[in-house]
Design an enzyme around this catalytic site. Structure first.
Site, PDB file in Angstrom:
ATOM      1  N   TRP A 104      -5.886   9.978   4.042  1.00 27.70           N
ATOM      2  CA  TRP A 104      -6.935  10.995   4.214  1.00 27.70           C
ATOM      3  C   TRP A 104      -7.934  10.953   3.074  1.00 27.70           C
ATOM      4  CZ3 TRP A 104      -9.016  13.581   7.993  1.00 27.70           C
ATOM      5  CH2 TRP A 104      -8.320  13.617   9.190  1.00 27.70           C
ATOM      6  N   TRP A 146       0.858  -1.209   0.000  1.00 27.40           N
ATOM      7  CA  TRP A 146       0.000   0.000   0.000  1.00 27.40           C
ATOM      8  C   TRP A 146       0.882   1.244   0.000  1.00 27.40           C
ATOM      9  CZ3 TRP A 146      -4.798   1.510  -0.965  1.00 27.40           C
ATOM     10  CH2 TRP A 146      -5.824   0.563  -0.928  1.00 27.40           C
TER      11      TRP A 146
HETATM   12  C1  LIG Z   1      -5.620   9.126   7.667  1.00 26.27           C
HETATM   13  C2  LIG Z   1      -4.362   8.286   7.605  1.00 26.27           C
HETATM   14  C3  LIG Z   1      -3.124   8.911   7.653  1.00 26.27           C
HETATM   15  C4  LIG Z   1      -1.946   8.145   7.588  1.00 26.27           C
HETATM   16  N1  LIG Z   1      -0.733   8.794   7.628  1.00 26.27           N
HETATM   17  C5  LIG Z   1       0.409   8.066   7.549  1.00 26.27           C
HETATM   18  C6  LIG Z   1       1.677   8.709   7.576  1.00 26.27           C
HETATM   19  O1  LIG Z   1       1.793   9.937   7.608  1.00 26.27           O
HETATM   20  N2  LIG Z   1       2.792   7.926   7.559  1.00 26.27           N
HETATM   21  C7  LIG Z   1       2.713   6.549   7.485  1.00 26.27           C
HETATM   22  O2  LIG Z   1       3.762   5.885   7.481  1.00 26.27           O
HETATM   23  N3  LIG Z   1       1.526   5.931   7.415  1.00 26.27           N
HETATM   24  C8  LIG Z   1       0.376   6.628   7.460  1.00 26.27           C
HETATM   25  N4  LIG Z   1      -0.830   5.985   7.422  1.00 26.27           N
HETATM   26  C9  LIG Z   1      -0.854   4.520   7.211  1.00 26.27           C
HETATM   27  C10 LIG Z   1      -0.836   3.673   8.490  1.00 26.27           C
HETATM   28  O3  LIG Z   1      -1.774   4.153   9.404  1.00 26.27           O
HETATM   29  C11 LIG Z   1       0.541   3.635   9.174  1.00 26.27           C
HETATM   30  O4  LIG Z   1       1.531   3.319   8.231  1.00 26.27           O
HETATM   31  C12 LIG Z   1       0.570   2.571  10.267  1.00 26.27           C
HETATM   32  O5  LIG Z   1      -0.404   2.846  11.247  1.00 26.27           O
HETATM   33  C13 LIG Z   1       1.946   2.547  10.910  1.00 26.27           C
HETATM   34  O6  LIG Z   1       1.974   1.600  11.939  1.00 26.27           O
HETATM   35  P1  LIG Z   1       2.905   0.326  11.850  1.00 26.27           P
HETATM   36  O7  LIG Z   1       4.284   0.733  11.487  1.00 26.27           O
HETATM   37  O8  LIG Z   1       2.720  -0.443  13.099  1.00 26.27           O
HETATM   38  O9  LIG Z   1       2.261  -0.405  10.599  1.00 26.27           O
HETATM   39  P2  LIG Z   1       2.142  -1.924  10.163  1.00 26.27           P
HETATM   40  O10 LIG Z   1       0.698  -2.245  10.155  1.00 26.27           O
HETATM   41  O11 LIG Z   1       3.040  -2.808  10.906  1.00 26.27           O
HETATM   42  O12 LIG Z   1       2.604  -1.851   8.625  1.00 26.27           O
HETATM   43  C14 LIG Z   1       3.986  -1.869   8.257  1.00 26.27           C
HETATM   44  C15 LIG Z   1       4.317  -0.685   7.390  1.00 26.27           C
HETATM   45  O13 LIG Z   1       3.542  -0.717   6.194  1.00 26.27           O
HETATM   46  C16 LIG Z   1       3.207   0.607   5.802  1.00 26.27           C
HETATM   47  N5  LIG Z   1       1.754   0.767   5.867  1.00 26.27           N
HETATM   48  C17 LIG Z   1       0.896   0.105   6.673  1.00 26.27           C
HETATM   49  N6  LIG Z   1      -0.370   0.483   6.422  1.00 26.27           N
HETATM   50  C18 LIG Z   1      -0.302   1.404   5.450  1.00 26.27           C
HETATM   51  C19 LIG Z   1      -1.283   2.165   4.757  1.00 26.27           C
HETATM   52  N7  LIG Z   1      -2.594   2.044   4.995  1.00 26.27           N
HETATM   53  N8  LIG Z   1      -0.869   3.045   3.822  1.00 26.27           N
HETATM   54  C20 LIG Z   1       0.440   3.178   3.530  1.00 26.27           C
HETATM   55  N9  LIG Z   1       1.418   2.478   4.158  1.00 26.27           N
HETATM   56  C21 LIG Z   1       1.046   1.599   5.094  1.00 26.27           C
HETATM   57  C22 LIG Z   1       3.883   1.536   6.790  1.00 26.27           C
HETATM   58  O14 LIG Z   1       5.146   1.897   6.275  1.00 26.27           O
HETATM   59  C23 LIG Z   1       4.013   0.652   8.020  1.00 26.27           C
HETATM   60  O15 LIG Z   1       5.032   1.057   8.897  1.00 26.27           O
HETATM   61  C24 LIG Z   1      -2.025   6.729   7.477  1.00 26.27           C
HETATM   62  C25 LIG Z   1      -3.287   6.120   7.437  1.00 26.27           C
HETATM   63  C26 LIG Z   1      -4.440   6.885   7.504  1.00 26.27           C
HETATM   64  C27 LIG Z   1      -5.774   6.199   7.471  1.00 26.27           C
END
Ligand SMILES: Cc1cc2nc3c(=O)[nH]c(=O)nc-3n(C[C@H](O)[C@H](O)[C@H](O)COP(=O)(O)OP(=O)(O)OC[C@H]3O[C@@H](n4cnc5c(N)ncnc54)[C@H](O)[C@@H]3O)c2cc1C
Length: 422
Positions: A331, A227
């Site tokens: 967003w 993603w």
């Molecule tokens: C409104 C909104 C704003 C967001 N803003 C950001 C942001 O500024 N920076 C950011 O890194 N992520 C953002 N995300 C995506 C996601 O919420 C975070 O990447 C995630 O919560 C990070 O937690 P984690 O490292 O434990 O993710 P995990 O669930 O462990 O996923 C591993 C990695 O995959 C990527 N990833 C996971 N989910 C998504 C996703 N939906 N979209 C894109 N990449 C993803 C990230 O790099 C993440 O660290 C956003 C999502 C929403 C709905």
């Protein structure tokens, strides 16, 4: 996190005889100054495709004796590389991910050895106007701990922990903000402390060693990484996203300019506990669980019908893992204005989301402390408590905790009508 990371980097470089210099100011001004001292300079950096970064790089490239050499390491494939058979960009995730998998091989995430010894410390450039980290400042900043430790070591430890304990249960646990079910790697990926290739390498190593039942859990994590790649590609191809909706027709929506409600949302005082917990987590910790990012974003853009750009900016100002592409993508997904977004008629009900993903209110109670004695039965909608029940748990609605600022079922129809007009 950034400071601790620089501090660790500085110490690592020192072991090989190098110094870390920090330049402050606009990138263009800094390189203009440095380039003034040499006949020619070469800058080696990772390519960044965000609008601001592109403008920055273009300005630097205009300095006549500067050669900017950009490499692709923020994503597995260079943004723009994965295209449909007709040469057009993908705007839907599933076909993009299918193409991604057909192109991916272990060479894309193999370990690369970096040999600093090929560089000579005695040739270092060390002008007086560049700063080294100041030891007093270092101690001060390092003693004020956030929830994430900075540095590559901390990042690698997170990855290791997740590999050993988490990745094979990711799909089952990732939606529950009250448990540590995700990798928490986003700040480390953001600061380049853990590379996306290391994430893929770890995921495939886990996949190869996993029993059958763990495979879909791990594959779900890989999809999340994709993603991120998808949103980078969207940013790369559609340069107007900084200001406009992906589906431009939605810029005709008549968003409400309601500063008061926006402030309540920012402050975590909407009266919806799951939304308030999320916003307080964001402001306190600089991070928010993914499920809750979707819930609060949907609440702002649907229940409050406030422009997604207001929320995007607030997230950008507070997130430690800020990533333009994922933030903008997230967003616009929530606002239903984006590519492959949530259809506008599927509006999250914040109370149902709360019941489903934080059933006992563990997450809510961690961040909305005034609700800690509210029974689980009412934790998702405390306004439903009778006066006696409110007194019993010492939460008087309207006094100790706000009344809900909107009635979800009432506004839902109004919002749907606004979208239908487009
Ligand atoms: C409104 C909104 C704003 C967001 N803003 C950001 C942001 O500024 N920076 C950011 O890194 N992520 C953002 N995300 C995506 C996601 O919420 C975070 O990447 C995630 O919560 C990070 O937690 P984690 O490292 O434990 O993710 P995990 O669930 O462990 O996923 C591993 C990695 O995959 C990527 N990833 C996971 N989910 C998504 C996703 N939906 N979209 C894109 N990449 C993803 C990230 O790099 C993440 O660290 C956003 C999502 C929403 C709905």
């Amino acid at each position: 996190v950034l400071f601790e990371s620089l501090y660790e980097l500085k110490n690592d470089l020192k072991k090989s005889g190098f110094n870390l210099f920090i330049a402050e100011g606009k990138s263009f001004d800094v390189f203009k100054k440095i380039s003034g001292e040499f006949e020619k300079i070469e800058i080696y950096a990772n390519e960044q495709i965000e609008p601001y970064c592109r403008r920055r790089d273009e300005s630097i490239e205009k300095i006549s004796n500067v050669e900017l050499k950009l490499f692709s390491d923020s994503t597995i494939f260079l943004p723009g590389f994965i295209l449909k058979d007709d040469g057009k960009p993908y705007t839907v995730f599933t076909p993009f991910s299918k193409k991604f998998f057909t192109l991916l091989n272990s060479g894309n995430y193999k370990k690369i050895k970096v040999d600093l010894n090929s560089l000579k410390p005695e040739n270092q450039y060390s002008p007086g106007y560049l700063n080294q980290l100041n030891p007093d400042e270092e101690n001060k900043k390092i003693s004020t701990k956030g929830i994430f430790d900075g540095g590559r070591t901390a990042g690698i430890n997170h990855l290791k922990r997740f590999y050993e304990n988490g990745i094979d249960e990711y799909k089952s646990k990732r939606d529950f903000p009250g448990i540590n079910g995700t990798s928490n790697l986003s700040p480390y990926i953001h600061f380049g402390l853990v590379s996306i290739r290391e994430c893929f390498r770890t995921a495939y190593s886990a996949l190869n060693n996993s029993i059958e039942s763990g495979k879909t859990e791990i594959e779900t994590w890989i999809k999340e990484l994709i993603w991120r790649e998808f949103y980078y590609n969207i940013t790369y191809h559609f340069d107007y996203l900084e200001k406009q909706s992906f589906k431009k027709e939605f810029d005709r929506l008549n968003w409400r300019h309601d500063d008061e409600s926006f402030k309540k949302w920012c402050d975590g005082k909407t009266g919806y506990p799951i939304v308030d917990a999320g916003m307080r987590q964001l402001v306190n910790d600089g991070w928010m669980h993914n499920r809750i990012r979707m819930v609060v974003a949907m609440f702002l853009t649907k229940d409050l019908f406030i422009d997604w750009r207001w929320g995007e900016k607030f997230f950008a100002d507070h997130l430690i893992d800020l990533d333009f592409s994922s933030n903008n993508g997230g967003w616009q997904w929530s606002a239903s204005t984006g590519c492959d977004a949530q259809p506008y008629f599927r509006i999250f009900n914040p109370v149902l989301q709360s019941k489903k993903f934080d059933t006992e209110g563990v997450y809510i109670k961690k961040y909305v402390k005034e609700l800690r004695d509210v029974p689980s039965k009412f934790i998702h909608s405390p306004w439903e408590m009778s006066e006696e029940e409110q007194e019993e748990c010492r939460v008087v609605i309207g006094k100790d905790y706000p009344e809900p600022i909107v009635n979800h079922s009432e506004v839902k129809e109004l919002i749907l009508n606004e979208f239908k007009k487009i």
